[in-house]
Motif scaffolding. Structure first.
Motif, PDB file in Angstrom:
ATOM      1  N   GLU A  92       0.812  -1.226   0.000  1.00  0.00           N
ATOM      2  CA  GLU A  92       0.000   0.000   0.000  1.00  0.00           C
ATOM      3  C   GLU A  92       0.843   1.272   0.000  1.00  0.00           C
ATOM      4  OE1 GLU A  92       0.510  -1.291   4.259  1.00  0.00           O
ATOM      5  OE2 GLU A  92      -0.139  -2.319   2.439  1.00  0.00           O
ATOM      6  N   ARG A 108      -3.248  -3.629  -8.452  1.00  0.00           N
ATOM      7  CA  ARG A 108      -4.298  -3.272  -7.480  1.00  0.00           C
ATOM      8  C   ARG A 108      -4.730  -4.482  -6.664  1.00  0.00           C
ATOM      9  NH1 ARG A 108      -6.549   0.718 -10.843  1.00  0.00           N
ATOM     10  NH2 ARG A 108      -7.634  -0.866 -12.022  1.00  0.00           N
ATOM     11  N   ARG A 113      -1.130   0.921  -4.926  1.00  0.00           N
ATOM     12  CA  ARG A 113      -1.887   2.062  -5.433  1.00  0.00           C
ATOM     13  C   ARG A 113      -1.504   2.213  -6.902  1.00  0.00           C
ATOM     14  NH1 ARG A 113      -3.802   3.980  -0.985  1.00  0.00           N
ATOM     15  NH2 ARG A 113      -2.760   3.515   0.960  1.00  0.00           N
TER      16      ARG A 113
END
Length: 147
Positions: A92, A108, A113
Motif C-alpha cells: 500500500e 491493485r 496504489r
C-alpha cells in the motif's frame, strides 16, 4: 507522504516506434527528478526488457532497478507481494504507474496504489481508476490515488 516507492511499467516511459529505437517520452526525466527529490525509490517493471536499449536506463542512474517477469507471473498476486517484501516496502506504500489497465489491475489486486498515464488513447478500452495525461500531470494530492 504515504508512498515510499514508485514502480513504473517501462511502456509508460519509452515510446517504441516500429522499426526505430525506443525514445523517452518528454515528461519522463522531469518526473524522475520530482520522484527522487521526494525520496522515492523508483523501480522499472516490464515483461520484455530486450525491447528497450539498456543504455537508455543510464538516464535514470545506477540506482534504477528493472524487474522483468513474463506476463503470466505479473498476473499472480504473489509476484507483486514477493517483490514488495524483497524491497522491504508494504504494497500500500507503492505507487504503480502504467499505461495499460491490465497491469494496473494486477497491481491493485496485490494492494498497490495505481495511476494510469495516457500514452496511447487508441488502445484504451476501459479507463478504471486514476489517469493522468502525462507523468508530470499526476496530482500527488488527489485522494483518488490513495483510496
Amino acid at each position: 507522504m504515504i508512498v515510499q516507492a514508485v514502480w513504473v511499467d517501462l511502456a509508460a516511459l519509452f515510446q517504441v516506434r516500429t522499426g526505430g529505437a525506443p525514445e523517452l517520452f518528454a515528461d519522463v526525466l522531469g518526473a524522475f527528478e520530482h520522484w527522487r527529490a521526494q525520496g522515492l525509490r523508483v523501480v522499472g517493471i516490464t515483461t520484455d526488457a530486450r525491447r528497450y536499449d539498456p543504455r537508455l536506463f543510464s538516464f535514470f542512474g545506477e540506482a534504477f532497478v528493472v524487474i522483468e517477469r513474463p506476463l503470466p507471473q505479473w498476473r499472480q498476486t504473489q509476484t507483486w507481494l514477493d517483490l514488495a517484501e524483497e524491497m522491504e516496502v508494504s504494497p500500500e506504500r507503492i505507487l504503480f504507474i502504467a499505461s495499460t489497465p491490465m497491469l494496473m489491475g494486477f497491481a491493485r489486486r496485490a494492494g498497490l496504489r495505481t495511476v494510469g498515464v495516457m500514452r496511447d488513447p487508441h488502445t484504451m478500452a476501459v479507463l478504471d481508476g486514476y489517469w493522468a495525461d502525462t507523468l508530470t500531470d499526476i496530482d500527488w494530492q488527489d485522494p483518488r490515488i490513495f483510496e
